[in-house]
Write a protein that holds these residues in place. Structure first.
Motif, PDB file in Angstrom:
ATOM      1  N   GLU A 180       0.813  -1.220   0.000  1.00 23.82           N
ATOM      2  CA  GLU A 180       0.000   0.000   0.000  1.00 23.82           C
ATOM      3  C   GLU A 180       0.843   1.265   0.000  1.00 23.82           C
ATOM      4  N   GLY A 181       2.168   1.116   0.073  1.00 24.49           N
ATOM      5  CA  GLY A 181       3.043   2.281   0.030  1.00 24.49           C
ATOM      6  C   GLY A 181       3.423   2.832   1.391  1.00 24.49           C
ATOM      7  N   LEU A 182       3.071   2.146   2.486  1.00 23.69           N
ATOM      8  CA  LEU A 182       3.548   2.556   3.805  1.00 23.69           C
ATOM      9  C   LEU A 182       5.021   2.200   3.928  1.00 23.69           C
ATOM     10  N   ILE A 183       5.790   3.099   4.509  1.00 23.31           N
ATOM     11  CA  ILE A 183       7.215   2.860   4.695  1.00 23.31           C
ATOM     12  C   ILE A 183       7.512   2.783   6.186  1.00 23.31           C
ATOM     13  N   TYR A 184       8.140   1.680   6.601  1.00 22.25           N
ATOM     14  CA  TYR A 184       8.600   1.555   7.982  1.00 22.25           C
ATOM     15  C   TYR A 184      10.106   1.760   8.010  1.00 22.25           C
ATOM     16  N   VAL A 185      10.572   2.453   9.038  1.00 17.26           N
ATOM     17  CA  VAL A 185      11.988   2.825   9.130  1.00 17.26           C
ATOM     18  C   VAL A 185      12.523   2.511  10.522  1.00 17.26           C
ATOM     19  N   SER A 186      13.680   1.852  10.554  1.00 20.91           N
ATOM     20  CA  SER A 186      14.430   1.733  11.805  1.00 20.91           C
ATOM     21  C   SER A 186      15.260   2.997  11.958  1.00 20.91           C
ATOM     22  N   ASP A 187      14.826   3.866  12.846  1.00 18.39           N
ATOM     23  CA  ASP A 187      15.569   5.110  13.085  1.00 18.39           C
ATOM     24  C   ASP A 187      16.626   4.787  14.135  1.00 18.39           C
ATOM     25  N   THR A 188      17.747   4.275  13.666  1.00 18.33           N
ATOM     26  CA  THR A 188      18.690   3.536  14.494  1.00 18.33           C
ATOM     27  C   THR A 188      19.192   4.293  15.712  1.00 18.33           C
ATOM     28  N   LEU A 189      19.732   5.476  15.545  1.00 20.13           N
ATOM     29  CA  LEU A 189      20.309   6.178  16.683  1.00 20.13           C
ATOM     30  C   LEU A 189      19.274   6.973  17.474  1.00 20.13           C
ATOM     31  N   ASN A 190      18.024   6.979  17.022  1.00 17.37           N
ATOM     32  CA  ASN A 190      16.923   7.447  17.866  1.00 17.37           C
ATOM     33  C   ASN A 190      16.272   6.284  18.605  1.00 17.37           C
ATOM     34  N   HIS A 191      16.695   5.048  18.257  1.00 22.36           N
ATOM     35  CA  HIS A 191      16.215   3.827  18.925  1.00 22.36           C
ATOM     36  C   HIS A 191      14.705   3.655  18.788  1.00 22.36           C
ATOM     37  N   THR A 192      14.147   4.060  17.662  1.00 24.44           N
ATOM     38  CA  THR A 192      12.701   3.987  17.468  1.00 24.44           C
ATOM     39  C   THR A 192      12.356   3.404  16.102  1.00 24.44           C
TER      40      THR A 192
END
Length: 538
Positions: free
Chosen positions: A192-204
């Protein structure tokens, strides 16, 4: 120094694992030995081992810190070559620049390439330490542009745009350039075009809507660690439960399952986690939790302690797991980077697919259990089961070819012996005695290239190949071995040779392994598979 920064300092290679066959063989189910491990062979496919940016024929190409992989149309492999700040494409035996300048436009005082943030045509656009990649159903390639703190998109038409982020470090939600990230290293895109991101140094874990609006799904860590007296650093944390309250420690790899839920490689916690959007819950899928003084962290430590243990998911141990991907059966492949191996999680159990059984790093081809990798960073898999692995410590591309039995193999009701890709024929059937595979001596010796001499009284057997000599004694476990210029060595067989129906039977495993040949027993095929232990060593 953060885990991310330490990882970047060690990056240098790509390794590919994939099936050696095409068509029906490529779709054949992998073979597993009696210990439940897949049988496969590792060999080099691209890269010359040098630290560079050479394009052209795959075996002559070179890379700098390649870390992310994605599979596109017709099994093209996209590679984020982090140190060259560009995206490469590997297809038809060639490595070519897909996005970014084809040669370094900016270099530092040491002559190393410098990246920046620039949109436009893909061959003019610029990146800065790109990491994870995700190929979408609309044939776009999404990039976690790590050092630009941005998520980029390379459209099918070749235009590079910035979906979210603007180059600055931060932890702000918002639309497009209003959103701020801190070294994102994992990415996954839904149909559906949703993007999930590991925001590594924000730990989220973050989510980007199709309109570019970014929101933060998980809680922000408040943990601070005094690394040295008077010097503190923000750090990740650990907590399961509701998504909004869950805590991570430098998350990296992401993988979407068929339900639209998300596996997360929680690198700093040495765990694999699972985000279930239908229940709004985060759980731990695999990895040990060592709780001491109400914490999984040692005092002054940014990360949980790593280890290397196969077995049940909750008892298994990882050391900085990074890239992950699901196969078509629902099993999860893991690039266990600091253990230098590829792991596999399925049905509550963790096994090692390939790499040193002791976590040793190196660069060696051969059967899966003797092959060596160095800091693998990512994995990708095709619908046919072809697996790619980025091993960023060797600066080469390898393949692990799942073993398939010969197509013309004449399976018997007894024991089948296969050397590489050819079945060995016997005039008298091999047999199992006291748990050992025993084979007629003369035919196995000829197949393995030995010259055989049996004494006139039949009491001893002499095997010779090149500079290696083996002397066996009938009905005795005693054996003498030697090599040219070496003295005789006394060893003991796992099973004594014996006579039956005018044939001398010897232990298959001992004779084969004396020549450096790997022996694997496959119960489902009733077959013993023999392969050379080492194909190449660089």
């Amino acid at each position: 120094m953060t885990l991310l920064h330490k990882t970047f300092l060690s990056l240098s290679a790509i390794i590919i694992i994939f099936s050696s066959s095409i068509g029906s063989a490529a779709n054949a189910a992998p073979l597993y030995n009696d210990k439940g491990n897949m049988i496969a062979t590792v060999s080099r496919i691209a890269g010359n081992g040098m630290y560079g940016e050479q394009e052209g024929p795959a075996l002559n190409s070179s890379f700098r810190q390649p870390t992310g992989l994605a599979i596109g149309e017709k099994n093209q492999l996209f590679v984020s070559d982090t140190g060259n700040h560009r995206i490469f494409k590997l297809s038809n035996g060639n490595t070519n620049t897909y996005a970014g300048p084809s040669s370094s436009l900016l270099v530092d005082t040491g002559g190393q390439p410098i990246g920046t943030l620039l949109n436009g045509n893909k061959l003019n656009a610029m990146f800065q330490s790109p990491a994870a990649l995700a190929y979408s159903t609309d044939k776009s390639l999404y990039v976690a542009d790590t050092a630009n703190n941005a998520i980029r998109k390379i459209s099918f038409t070749g235009e590079v745009t910035t979906v979210a982020g603007n180059g600055r470090i931060g932890a702000t939600d918002g639309k497009g350039k209003e959103a701020l990230f801190n070294h994102p290293q994992g990415i996954a895109v839904t149909k559906e075009g949703l993007i999930y991101v590991s925001d590594t140094l924000n730990h989220t874990i973050r989510k980007i809507m199709p309109d570019g609006t970014t929101t933060t799904l998980t809680a922000a860590s408040k943990r601070v660690v005094e690394i040295h007296p008077g010097f503190v650093s923000p750090a990740g944390d650990y907590k399961n439960g509701s998504i909004q309250q869950a805590l991570f420690n430098e998350p990296t790899g992401l993988a979407l399952d068929e339900k639209g839920n998300l596996y997360v490689s929680d690198s700093g916690n040495q765990l694999i986690r699972y985000i279930d959007f239908s229940t709004n819950n985060v759980t731990t899928v695999a990895g040990q939790l060592h709780v001491k003084d109400n914490s999984i962290y040692d005092k002054h430590e940014l990360y949980a302690s790593g280890g290397y243990t196969d077995g049940s998911s909750q008892m298994a141990a990882f050391h900085t797991p990074r890239g992950i991907v699901l196969d078509k059966t629902g099993g999860l492949l893991v690039a266990d980077s600091l253990n230098n191996v590829i792991r596999y999680i399925k049905n509550g159990n963790v096994t090692t697919v390939s790499g040193s059984q002791t976590g040793e790093s190196g660069d060696q081809d051969g059967p899966e259990r003797v092959a060596l990798f160095n800091s693998p960073q990512d994995v990708a898999i095709t619908s046919e089961g072809i697996i790619y692995v980025a091993d960023t410590g060797n600066n080469i591309i390898k393949k692990i070819s799942p073993y398939t039995l010969p197509t013309n193999m004449n399976k018997t009701s007894g024991i089948n012996i296969v050397l590489e890709d050819k079945q060995i024929k016997f005039d008298t059937s091999p047999e199992i005695k006291s748990g050992r595979i025993m084979v007629p001596l003369r035919q196995i010796a000829e197949a393995l290239g030995f010259n055989t001499t049996i004494s006139s009284d039949g009491k001893y057997i002499h095997l010779e190949k090149g500079n290696r000599s083996i002397q066996l004694f009938l009905n005795s476990k005693k054996v003498l071995t030697s090599e040219t210029s070496n003295t005789l060595q006394n060893k003991e067989l796992d099973a004594a040779p014996y006579m039956k129906n005018s044939r001398t039977y010897v232990s298959l495993r001992f004779v084969a392994e004396e020549l450096g040949i790997d022996v694997q027993w496959v119960p489902t095929a009733g077959a013993a598979i023999l392969r050379n232990n080492i194909t190449n060593e660089y």
